[in-house]
Write an enzyme that holds these catalytic residues in place. Structure first.
Site, PDB file in Angstrom:
ATOM      1  N   GLY A 236      39.321  32.176  43.909  1.00  0.00           N
ATOM      2  CA  GLY A 236      38.301  31.216  44.304  1.00  0.00           C
ATOM      3  C   GLY A 236      37.759  30.452  43.114  1.00  0.00           C
ATOM      4  O   GLY A 236      38.025  30.799  41.962  1.00  0.00           O
ATOM      5  N   CYS A 264      42.600  37.161  40.862  1.00  0.00           N
ATOM      6  CA  CYS A 264      41.950  36.037  40.176  1.00  0.00           C
ATOM      7  C   CYS A 264      40.421  36.177  40.205  1.00  0.00           C
ATOM      8  O   CYS A 264      39.867  36.977  39.471  1.00  0.00           O
ATOM      9  CB  CYS A 264      42.427  34.719  40.775  1.00  0.00           C
ATOM     10  SG  CYS A 264      42.245  33.324  39.634  1.00  0.00           S
ATOM     11  N   GLN A 268      37.724  39.152  38.512  1.00  0.00           N
ATOM     12  CA  GLN A 268      36.447  38.982  37.823  1.00  0.00           C
ATOM     13  C   GLN A 268      35.323  39.700  38.566  1.00  0.00           C
ATOM     14  O   GLN A 268      34.416  40.266  37.939  1.00  0.00           O
ATOM     15  CB  GLN A 268      36.146  37.478  37.682  1.00  0.00           C
ATOM     16  CG  GLN A 268      37.157  36.751  36.805  1.00  0.00           C
ATOM     17  CD  GLN A 268      37.239  35.265  37.071  1.00  0.00           C
ATOM     18  OE1 GLN A 268      36.421  34.706  37.804  1.00  0.00           O
ATOM     19  NE2 GLN A 268      38.233  34.614  36.507  1.00  0.00           N
ATOM     20  N   GLY A 308      39.636  29.661  34.781  1.00  0.00           N
ATOM     21  CA  GLY A 308      38.915  29.175  33.616  1.00  0.00           C
ATOM     22  C   GLY A 308      37.924  30.178  33.069  1.00  0.00           C
ATOM     23  O   GLY A 308      37.254  29.911  32.072  1.00  0.00           O
ATOM     24  N   HIS A 354      48.306  35.141  40.017  1.00  0.00           N
ATOM     25  CA  HIS A 354      48.614  34.941  41.441  1.00  0.00           C
ATOM     26  C   HIS A 354      49.969  35.522  41.801  1.00  0.00           C
ATOM     27  O   HIS A 354      50.995  34.846  41.693  1.00  0.00           O
ATOM     28  CB  HIS A 354      48.594  33.444  41.779  1.00  0.00           C
ATOM     29  CG  HIS A 354      47.231  32.849  41.765  1.00  0.00           C
ATOM     30  ND1 HIS A 354      46.460  32.720  42.899  1.00  0.00           N
ATOM     31  CD2 HIS A 354      46.476  32.374  40.751  1.00  0.00           C
ATOM     32  CE1 HIS A 354      45.289  32.181  42.581  1.00  0.00           C
ATOM     33  NE2 HIS A 354      45.284  31.955  41.281  1.00  0.00           N
ATOM     34  N   GLU A 356      51.114  36.026  44.730  1.00  0.00           N
ATOM     35  CA  GLU A 356      51.702  35.357  45.898  1.00  0.00           C
ATOM     36  C   GLU A 356      52.545  34.168  45.451  1.00  0.00           C
ATOM     37  O   GLU A 356      53.521  33.797  46.091  1.00  0.00           O
ATOM     38  CB  GLU A 356      50.616  34.919  46.884  1.00  0.00           C
ATOM     39  CG  GLU A 356      49.890  33.646  46.569  1.00  0.00           C
ATOM     40  CD  GLU A 356      48.951  33.771  45.386  1.00  0.00           C
ATOM     41  OE1 GLU A 356      48.553  32.727  44.831  1.00  0.00           O
ATOM     42  OE2 GLU A 356      48.598  34.909  45.005  1.00  0.00           O
TER      43      GLU A 356
END
Length: 380
Positions: A236, A264, A268, A308, A354, A356
């Site tokens: 996200g 991702c 975090q 980022g 990622h 996927e």
């Protein structure tokens, strides 16, 4: 603000960075004005998946590959229902798409969805600038009546920054939906949508998992209402330091010991749930050619990234957390950024990239099998 017009390739456009650097080119896609965070993606293919990845919300993506749009746009490859990037920057757009699956040109798709872009600029110079100075706010202005440079720069500097932005609820589903298992159903997974890509529940469905995709605002009670064998936290956009609600939900999952997998943004969130901090990378990792080592096996994978921010966890020691021992399981070989975490005393792990991986690579697809193994072990 965006407006659409044909013949945009003849319309002047200007890209203005918040540090005052200016690039002049031609409009690509819709004509108008847009703002966001300037980032670059190193992928040479998969631009359609990039554009429709919700993690790119409020970002202006610079493509380092010089020629973009060759294969046009089809109706099978989008990762969500719309283009999420705030703006798009390419050097040499394809004049005519050529692919048997193509239904329309990339230029037409950008225009139809109101995405302001710019072409005909030196994207190599822009990428080098962002590598040296870091990701920063940017504006793209196009049309025949452009404001002067001082006005454009002021507007760019007044745009919101990515640091401190809480964006996941803006891109997530508003209602729960179910992706059925392909073939025999083996498990049920509750997936918290923080900006999930369409290929992610599909990869789980291929493994016999029925996936209940829940809104970003879902509570722990909502998660357990589906009687899950495992819980998943998706990728996200935004700053993970603002994601207090998903962190609290994840802590409830960790308390109950349900098998947990995060990707991702989900990595975090796990880092924060375990007590680690997060920080903003200078220019981030974006593309489909990032080398990562799985420290649990020693294997090196070529992986797809779009982040980022990163987790601030010790690379070479086991950490004590409220949920038992934790360690860094994956690391980026370019810069030693944490790319994965795992708990040693509970069934929970995450990766920063990622697996996927639409449109590829597929080196990390085994991570979905690892999630299945956790659920099998818990059931046994």
């Amino acid at each position: 603000m965006t407006t659409s017009t044909r013949g945009a390739t003849r319309v002047p456009a200007v890209l203005v960075l918040e540090d005052g650097r200016i690039f002049r080119g031609r409009a690509y896609g819709a004509v108008g004005v847009t703002f966001g965070e300037a980032v670059f993606s190193t992928g040479m293919t998969g631009y359609q998946e990039t554009l429709t990845d919700p993690s790119y919300h409020r970002q202006v993506v610079v493509m380092t590959a010089p020629h973009v749009g060759n294969t046009g746009v089809n109706d099978e490859d989008p990762e969500s229902k719309k283009i999420w990037v705030s703006g798009y920057v390419v050097r040499d757009p394809a004049r005519v798409p050529s692919n048997w699956r193509s239904r329309r040109s990339l230029d037409d798709e950008l225009r139809a969805q109101g995405v302001v872009g710019i072409s005909g600029i030196d994207t190599r110079a822009l990428t080098r600038h962002l590598r040296e100075r870091g990701a920063m706010r940017v504006g793209i202005f196009s049309g025949n009546a452009l404001p002067d440079e001082g006005v454009m720069l002021t507007e760019v500097r007044e745009a919101p920054e990515m640091k401190g932005a809480n964006l996941s609820a803006e891109v997530a589903t508003k209602e729960t939906y179910v992706v059925p298992a392909i073939g025999t159903k083996k498990f049920t997974v509750a997936a918290v949508d923080l900006g999930i890509k369409g290929m992610t529940p599909h990869r789980m469905a291929e493994r016999g998992i029925e996936v209940h995709v829940l809104p970003a605002t879902a509570t722990a009670e909502d998660v357990y209402a589906v009687n899950p064998d495992g819980v998943f936290f998706s990728n996200g956009p935004g700053d993970p330091a603002t994601a207090d609600h998903p962190v609290s939900v994840m802590r409830a999952v960790l308390e109950r010991g349900t098998p947990l997998f995060g990707i991702c943004f989900g990595n975090q969130i796990l880092g924060r749930a375990l007590g680690f901090g997060t920080y903003k990378l200078k220019y981030g990792h974006r593309g489909i050619n990032q080398p990562v080592q799985d420290r649990t096996t020693g294997k090196v994978e070529v992986t797809a990234h779009n982040h980022g921010f990163a987790v601030d966890a010790p690379l070479d020691e086991v950490s004590d957390t409220p949920y038992g021992r934790a360690e860094v399981s994956h690391v980026c070989l370019n810069d030693n950024v944490v790319e994965g975490l795992q708990l040693l005393d509970r069934p929970a792990f995450s990766v920063q990239y990622h697996p996927e991986a639409a449109a590829g690579p597929h080196d990390a697809a085994y991570l979905f099998d690892r999630f299945v193994s956790l659920m099998e072990g818990q059931r046994a």
